[in-house]
Design a protein around this motif. Structure first.
Motif, PDB file in Angstrom:
ATOM      1  N   LYS A  40      48.001   8.331  -4.877  1.00 11.86           N
ATOM      2  CA  LYS A  40      47.757   6.896  -4.743  1.00 11.86           C
ATOM      3  C   LYS A  40      47.618   6.211  -6.093  1.00 11.86           C
ATOM      4  O   LYS A  40      47.411   4.997  -6.157  1.00 11.86           O
ATOM      5  N   GLY A  41      47.710   6.982  -7.167  1.00 12.13           N
ATOM      6  CA  GLY A  41      47.626   6.392  -8.484  1.00 12.13           C
ATOM      7  C   GLY A  41      46.203   6.031  -8.885  1.00 12.13           C
ATOM      8  O   GLY A  41      45.247   6.380  -8.198  1.00 12.13           O
ATOM      9  N   VAL A  42      46.080   5.321  -9.985  1.00 10.01           N
ATOM     10  CA  VAL A  42      44.782   4.938 -10.533  1.00 10.01           C
ATOM     11  C   VAL A  42      44.745   3.426 -10.607  1.00 10.01           C
ATOM     12  O   VAL A  42      45.584   2.809 -11.277  1.00 10.01           O
ATOM     13  N   GLY A  43      43.791   2.830  -9.907  1.00  8.72           N
ATOM     14  CA  GLY A  43      43.700   1.372  -9.939  1.00  8.72           C
ATOM     15  C   GLY A  43      42.912   0.817  -8.778  1.00  8.72           C
ATOM     16  O   GLY A  43      42.268   1.567  -8.033  1.00  8.72           O
ATOM     17  N   PRO A  44      42.975  -0.477  -8.598  1.00  5.79           N
ATOM     18  CA  PRO A  44      42.132  -1.134  -7.605  1.00  5.79           C
ATOM     19  C   PRO A  44      42.563  -0.912  -6.160  1.00  5.79           C
ATOM     20  O   PRO A  44      41.762  -1.109  -5.253  1.00  5.79           O
ATOM     21  N   GLU A  61      48.725  -0.016 -17.598  1.00  6.22           N
ATOM     22  CA  GLU A  61      48.174   0.621 -18.805  1.00  6.22           C
ATOM     23  C   GLU A  61      47.367   1.866 -18.450  1.00  6.22           C
ATOM     24  O   GLU A  61      47.521   2.922 -19.076  1.00  6.22           O
ATOM     25  N   VAL A  62      46.511   1.750 -17.459  1.00  9.43           N
ATOM     26  CA  VAL A  62      45.678   2.884 -17.052  1.00  9.43           C
ATOM     27  C   VAL A  62      46.512   3.939 -16.340  1.00  9.43           C
ATOM     28  O   VAL A  62      46.310   5.144 -16.541  1.00  9.43           O
ATOM     29  N   MET A  63      47.466   3.498 -15.532  1.00 13.99           N
ATOM     30  CA  MET A  63      48.338   4.458 -14.846  1.00 13.99           C
ATOM     31  C   MET A  63      49.069   5.339 -15.855  1.00 13.99           C
ATOM     32  O   MET A  63      49.165   6.554 -15.672  1.00 13.99           O
ATOM     33  N   ILE A  64      49.573   4.743 -16.912  1.00 16.36           N
ATOM     34  CA  ILE A  64      50.322   5.507 -17.912  1.00 16.36           C
ATOM     35  C   ILE A  64      49.424   6.500 -18.650  1.00 16.36           C
ATOM     36  O   ILE A  64      49.851   7.578 -19.030  1.00 16.36           O
ATOM     37  N   LYS A  65      48.148   6.142 -18.795  1.00 18.68           N
ATOM     38  CA  LYS A  65      47.214   7.041 -19.492  1.00 18.68           C
ATOM     39  C   LYS A  65      46.680   8.137 -18.582  1.00 18.68           C
ATOM     40  O   LYS A  65      46.473   9.260 -19.019  1.00 18.68           O
ATOM     41  N   GLU A  66      46.446   7.812 -17.305  1.00 14.58           N
ATOM     42  CA  GLU A  66      45.708   8.742 -16.460  1.00 14.58           C
ATOM     43  C   GLU A  66      46.495   9.374 -15.313  1.00 14.58           C
ATOM     44  O   GLU A  66      46.100  10.411 -14.814  1.00 14.58           O
ATOM     45  N   ASP A  67      47.565   8.780 -14.892  1.00 15.61           N
ATOM     46  CA  ASP A  67      48.332   9.319 -13.769  1.00 15.61           C
ATOM     47  C   ASP A  67      49.462  10.204 -14.303  1.00 15.61           C
ATOM     48  O   ASP A  67      50.335   9.729 -15.040  1.00 15.61           O
TER      49      ASP A  67
END
Length: 171
Positions: A64-68, A129-135
């Protein structure tokens, strides 16, 4: 007197022939081109970062990825009004990097919901930005697309949802 003129003419003529011929051009040493076929070396591949299937083709419907966005419910039928709005947002904000049916700067969205969960797609739109770093999948996609990170277009959650509905029409 005639002999002097003839000898002088012969000497001048022979000097002219000598002066015109025999000049040897020298190569300039300050500029040289050597052409050789280059050898391409492939970087060492590691099992953890390499897969036989590129990230853009890999199917991962559980992530589901990282985010809201943690849950998205899709109706069986496509909401055409929402999809139309999503197409407008997509054309204005996404089309510069994502062609609908071919690889461009970023992956093509056609068929994306057969490869990614709706939550992952919306988190990638809203939180790149967060997806690229954490997913891990987003990291692999960035590597596959020459390290070009997806720009955050500042879309609202409603706009991202409309783009997702538009993607449903791209099957």
């Amino acid at each position: 007197m005639m002999k002097i003129v003839i000898r002088s003419a012969a000497i001048i003529f022979s000097l002219l022939l000598t002066a015109c011929g025999g000049k040897e051009e020298k190569k300039k040493d300050d500029f040289n081109i050597n052409r050789e076929k280059t050898k391409t070396e492939k970087p060492a591949e590691t099992a953890s970062t390499t897969s036989a299937v590129p990230a853009s083709k890999r199917i991962d419907l559980e992530n589901k990825g990282v985010g809201p966005v943690t849950s998205v419910t899709l109706t069986p039928d496509i909401d055409q009004a929402l999809a139309k709005k999503g197409e407008e947002v997509y054309t204005q904000m996404c089309l510069a990097c994502h062609k609908t049916d071919k690889k461009f700067i970023g992956p093509a969205p056609t068929g994306i919901l057969k490869r990614r969960s709706p939550e992952w797609v919306m988190n990638m739109i809203l939180n790149p930005e967060v997806m690229i770093k954490e997913d891990p999948l987003a990291k692999e996609l960035m590597a596959e697309f020459n390290g070009a990170p997806m720009a955050n277009q500042g879309l609202t959650e409603d706009q991202a949802r409309s783009v997702l509905e538009f993607f449903r029409t791209l099957e």
